[in-house]
Write an enzyme that holds these catalytic residues in place. Structure first.
Site, PDB file in Angstrom:
ATOM      1  CG  ASP A 178      -2.099  -0.932   1.422  1.00 28.43           C
ATOM      2  OD1 ASP A 178      -2.414  -0.883   0.120  1.00 28.43           O
ATOM      3  OD2 ASP A 178      -2.979  -1.095   1.504  1.00 28.43           O
TER       4      ASP A 178
HETATM    5  C1  GLC Z   1      -1.048   1.987   5.547  1.00 28.20           C
HETATM    6  C2  GLC Z   1      -0.170   1.372   6.283  1.00 28.20           C
HETATM    7  C3  GLC Z   1      -0.087   0.258   5.129  1.00 28.20           C
HETATM    8  C4  GLC Z   1      -1.197  -0.162   5.145  1.00 28.20           C
HETATM    9  C5  GLC Z   1      -1.905   0.719   4.797  1.00 28.20           C
HETATM   10  C6  GLC Z   1      -3.773   0.942   4.759  1.00 28.20           C
HETATM   11  O1  GLC Z   1      -0.281   2.801   4.342  1.00 28.20           O
HETATM   12  O2  GLC Z   1       1.295   1.938   6.440  1.00 28.20           O
HETATM   13  O3  GLC Z   1       0.916  -0.591   6.283  1.00 28.20           O
HETATM   14  O4  GLC Z   1      -1.996  -1.204   4.551  1.00 28.20           O
HETATM   15  O5  GLC Z   1      -1.704   2.398   5.956  1.00 28.20           O
HETATM   16  O6  GLC Z   1      -4.410   1.792   4.069  1.00 28.20           O
HETATM   17  C1  GLC Z   2      -1.153  -3.864   5.866  1.00 25.68           C
HETATM   18  C2  GLC Z   2      -2.571  -4.096   4.619  1.00 25.68           C
HETATM   19  C3  GLC Z   2      -2.111  -5.066   3.817  1.00 25.68           C
HETATM   20  C4  GLC Z   2      -0.874  -4.121   2.465  1.00 25.68           C
HETATM   21  C5  GLC Z   2      -0.304  -4.379   3.503  1.00 25.68           C
HETATM   22  C6  GLC Z   2       1.496  -3.843   2.893  1.00 25.68           C
HETATM   23  O1  GLC Z   2      -1.291  -4.822   6.034  1.00 25.68           O
HETATM   24  O2  GLC Z   2      -3.475  -4.525   5.641  1.00 25.68           O
HETATM   25  O3  GLC Z   2      -3.245  -5.081   2.680  1.00 25.68           O
HETATM   26  O4  GLC Z   2      -1.346  -5.154   1.876  1.00 25.68           O
HETATM   27  O5  GLC Z   2       0.267  -4.054   4.402  1.00 25.68           O
HETATM   28  O6  GLC Z   2       1.555  -2.445   2.665  1.00 25.68           O
END
Ligand code: GLC
Ligand code: GLC
Length: 825
Positions: free
Chosen positions: A484
């Protein structure tokens, strides 16, 4: 340093001190009613949706930590204490917390008075039942005062912590006998209320927080408890609470048992009130109370809960040379998979319950670790998730569990989302043999008039990738892929813009994201997941369509070698400027973990597999797990987005993101490197981090999302200090993926379309192991022998006495027991 120990026979983790390095929590409930409970009884309850139906209030990020919970106060002739130590924090003479499967038992002892409280949510029941056993262990009669305490949340957890101008005027309760009812907004638009009852006469109560606590006091010194009385207050706005008050006398050796119930009730609109039109109709609440209001009924509920978990955990059971593996596989990893399946990423001590509902990619992956437990619930979930897909194969990134509708705020265009559904549906079919799911009619965009077969959903998922390729023929990265925080179209330079949803004007006319930026990760995921789609089509006799899909997979594999192979590993992406990301040519972030595992498991190239596994070991591995990328980003790269906003060593910027460690564990095992796979497994598996709980900080019985990487603190001269420190425990895709990694790849017990495949990839030192697995109605007794001490390779398989070629135990309808003996060599 440890703060407790595993009690495997009881399937409990026993915490021996209230001062754990962080609150160590457990979850109660598996269906509609859920509670979070810490080892000092902090936490809260909600019904189905932690945001929209929050029942009790909790204070995140509070000072001191973990404030708000279900508290019992004791005033024993001036000595004031709680069975769970907090919030009064009087030193106890004895303390213990046992977190078990769906229940928690907290025991405290002070001045010869012992208080043991058991908390659980019974099966098919919308409430938390709490049994308090008070025992006078001294030799003289004791008279003391006793209070319960719960603070109501005014239902919408987001509104509850922001909209004070309204909320301080709306709170309403009702008190009848020993039950306190919370009915804020019940008069108008809500058809639900909550209650807190006790199965005994009370000597008083409080329902107004300020009367009970005192405006300038805290949870640690409520005024009524200090004064040894109660206010019999009736809340009128402000903050309604529920507190029962009782004076208790116990002779030497005597015990008293009280059963409290915190329940949630929904009423049909026409039956909400009694004849007066304003008193709550308590029919349903009283029936709920009746169900558990004695110690005998309580015991029966606990027995039922244990039986439920005996059954679930009886599906897969292994006996390996490592106790720590056994306890992870047989107990805790499976338990965590149930929790992540239920709650996705919504409510934990790191997820506030108001931020995210159910994630499309997250929930699909959660199914991989859960499907064997209750396949019917997995099926229902698959249909819910698929219903939030759009006709072109894209999908909403999240949906709310209460409404099951796609969440418009976050929208879609996460490039990996659709692929996970092919994987989860395939794993459901492999587990159950239930091909009928492919015919189920499933809406697009929650619109019944747009319903098509699940197979159609898988088809548009597959082609959503194929139809959205960039200049090199790799999938477009869009807003983000699995990571993300790699936001290649964001170019955000203004604080407050969400990296996931902000659309840079630069890309407005291109549909919101760059048509140049490409994801090698999605390419690798496509080549890993795609063969499942092909397998499904072949099974359905759609040979032409299967061929067509296979051609796309083959093409993608070629593109990966031509345009994404960096010489020793696979690159991560091309950014929106067409520059390489995750290449030796980059200044920072030269190698990324994410694409490597899936590329290896796609059999793209033998030599590439070897080199990639070596590079991972050299560049990413540490004693606490594999870091996500290396070197860490030391400055902000506007073209990469959120990833470079984290200080190096944390989260997606070179943290040990355990979720993707599992993909490497799977890949190493797949490639026959059982020792390498097991090394990575044991670096992060909670049972192995238990010994260093002081460093690891979070619960030693469940995975967390992230462990501080080797770069943590390096930017501020604190290299090493937080290397190995866990954060964001419980709600992570790591649970499902490590369940897959250990059970399906290392131990090699892998459901396949045609039967159960058994192809272990274990440490060479192991002599073998045994396992039982319930699969499609039969019990498989599996024995693995490893006389030549290899990691992988099925030399012979004997099924019920007869030699069988290969390593897939053919499925025979109607068979109840199957004995499988495998010799590696
Ligand atoms: C933030 C977090 C990430 C997560 C995302 C979800 O970017 O760092 O880990 O997956 O939010 O929206
Ligand atoms: C968080 C989110 C997941 C994402 C990950 C890496 O765990 O829940 O959807 O893939 O972060 O950013």
């Amino acid at each position: 340093m440890k703060f407790g120990h595993f009690d495997d026979a009881n399937r409990e983790y026993v915490i021996e001190t209230p001062r754990t390095p962080y609150p160590w929590i457990n979850y109660l409930g598996t269906q509609g009613f859920f509670s979070l409970i810490s080892n000092t009884a902090g936490g809260y309850s909600f019904y189905k949706d932690a945001r929209l139906r929050r029942i009790t209030r909790y204070r995140y990020n509070n000072v001191p930590i973990d404030m708000g919970g279900r508290y019992f106060y004791i005033n024993d002739n001036g000595t004031i204490w709680n069975p769970g130590w907090s919030p009064v924090k009087t030193e106890l003479d004895a303390y213990e917390c046992r977190h078990g499967m769906g229940y928690t038992i907290i025991t405290g002892k002070k001045n010869d008075l012992k208080a043991q409280v058991t908390f659980f949510v019974p099966q098919d029941y919308d409430g938390e039942v709490q049994q308090v056993v008070l025992t006078n262990e001294g030799s003289a009669t004791k008279t003391f005062k006793f209070w319960s305490f719960a603070e109501w949340c005014l239902w919408d957890a987001q509104d509850d912590c922001t909209n004070f101008q309204r909320n301080f005027s709306t709170g309403r309760v009702e008190i009848k006998d020993s039950t306190i009812y919370h009915k804020t907004e019940y008069r108008d638009r809500r058809n639900h209320f909550a209650f807190y009852s006790v199965n005994d006469k009370i000597d008083g109560y409080d329902t107004d927080r300020d009367t009970f606590i005192g405006l300038y006091n805290g949870f640690h010194n409520p005024q009524q408890v200090l004064d040894g009385k109660c206010g019999n207050s009736l809340a009128d706005g402000w903050s309604p609470i529920a507190s029962h008050y009782k004076e208790i006398t116990l002779k030497a050796g005597e015990s008293k048992t009280l059963v409290f119930i915190l329940g949630y009730v929904e009423m049909p609109v026409e039956k909400k009130f009694e004849a007066d039109g304003k008193t709550i109709n308590k029919e349903k609440a009283l029936a709920m109370i009746e169900k558990y209001n004695t110690p005998e009924k309580f015991a029966a509920g606990m027995k039922e809960l244990r039986a439920y978990w005996d059954k679930l955990l009886g599906i897969l059971n292994v006996n390996t040379p490592e106790d720590k593996v056994n306890r992870m596989v047989n107990i805790w990893n499976q338990y965590q998979c149930m929790v992540t399946f239920n709650l996705s990423r919504s409510a934990s001590y790191f997820e506030s319950g108001i931020g995210r509902g159910m994630g499309f990619r997250d929930s699909n992956q959660d199914i991989l670790g859960f499907v064997h437990q209750i396949p019917d619930r997995a099926r229902e979930r698959l249909i819910d998730i698929a219903s939030t897909q759009l006709e072109d194969g894209g999908c909403y990134h999240q949906y709310q569990p209460l409404t099951k509708k796609g969440n418009a705020d976050i929208g879609g265009d996460f490039s990996d989302d659709p692929l996970w559904m092919i994987l989860s549906v395939s794993s459901y079919i492999k587990e159950t043999g239930d091909w009928s799911i492919l015919d189920a009619k499933v809406p697009y965009d929650n619109d019944e008039s747009k319903a098509k077969s699940m197979l159609d959903h898988l088809t548009v998922s597959f082609y959503h990738i194929v139809n959205n390729l960039g200049p090199h023929g790799l999938p477009l990265a869009m807003r983000a892929d699995w990571n993300d925080c790699i936001n290649l179209s964001c170019f955000s330079d203004t604080p407050g813009e969400s990296f996931q949803t902000y659309t840079n004007p630069k890309f407005k006319n291109e549909g919101g994201y760059s048509k140049i930026a490409e994801s090698v990760f999605v390419a690798a995921l496509f080549t890993y997941v795609g063969p499942n789609f092909v397998g499904i089509l072949n099974h359905l006799g759609k040979a032409d369509e299967a061929k067509k899909a296979q051609a796309e997979i083959d093409k993608m594999k070629k593109v990966m070698m031509d345009s994404a192979w960096d010489g020793n590993w696979f690159m991560r992406a091309y950014d929106a400027n067409g520059q390489k990301m995750g290449s030796k040519e980059c200044e920072e972030g030269q190698i990324f973990i994410e694409p490597q595992g899936f590329a290896i498991m796609s059999d793209i190239d033998k030599d590439a597999t070897k080199k990639t596994l070596a590079a991972i070991d050299e560049r990413l591995n540490t004693k606490h797990g594999l870091v996500l990328n290396n070197p860490a980003f030391s400055k902000y790269y506007v073209q990469y987005g959120e990833i470079s906003t984290y200080p190096g060593g944390y989260k997606e910027n070179a943290g040990i993101f355990t979720h993707n460690n599992a993909w490497i564990i799977c890949a190493a095992a797949y490639a026959g490197e059982g020792d390498q796979a097991f090394k990575y497994y044991s670096e992060i598996a909670p049972a192995y981090t238990e010994e260093t709980s002081d460093l690891h900080k979070t619960e030693p019985y469940v995975y967390g999302q992230m462990i501080g990487g080797k770069d943590a603190g390096s930017d501020i001269g604190q290299t090493g200090k937080n290397f190995g420190q866990g954060k964001n425990s419980w709600l992570t895709g790591t649970a499902a993926w490590n369940m897959v990694a250990i059970s399906q790849y290392i131990l090699g017990i892998q459901p396949d379309f045609d039967g159960l495949k058994v192809d272990p990839s274990i440490p060479a030192t192991w002599d073998g192991f045994t396992a039982t697995r319930l699969f499609r109605g039969a019990k498989y007794n599996i024995t693995i022998k490893n006389p030549s001490h290899v990691c992988k390779g099925v030399k012979s398989m004997v099924v019920d006495g007869a030699a069988v070629d290969g390593c897939v135990v053919p499925y025979v309808e109607g068979k109840k027991e199957v004995n499988v003996e495998i010799t590696l060599g």
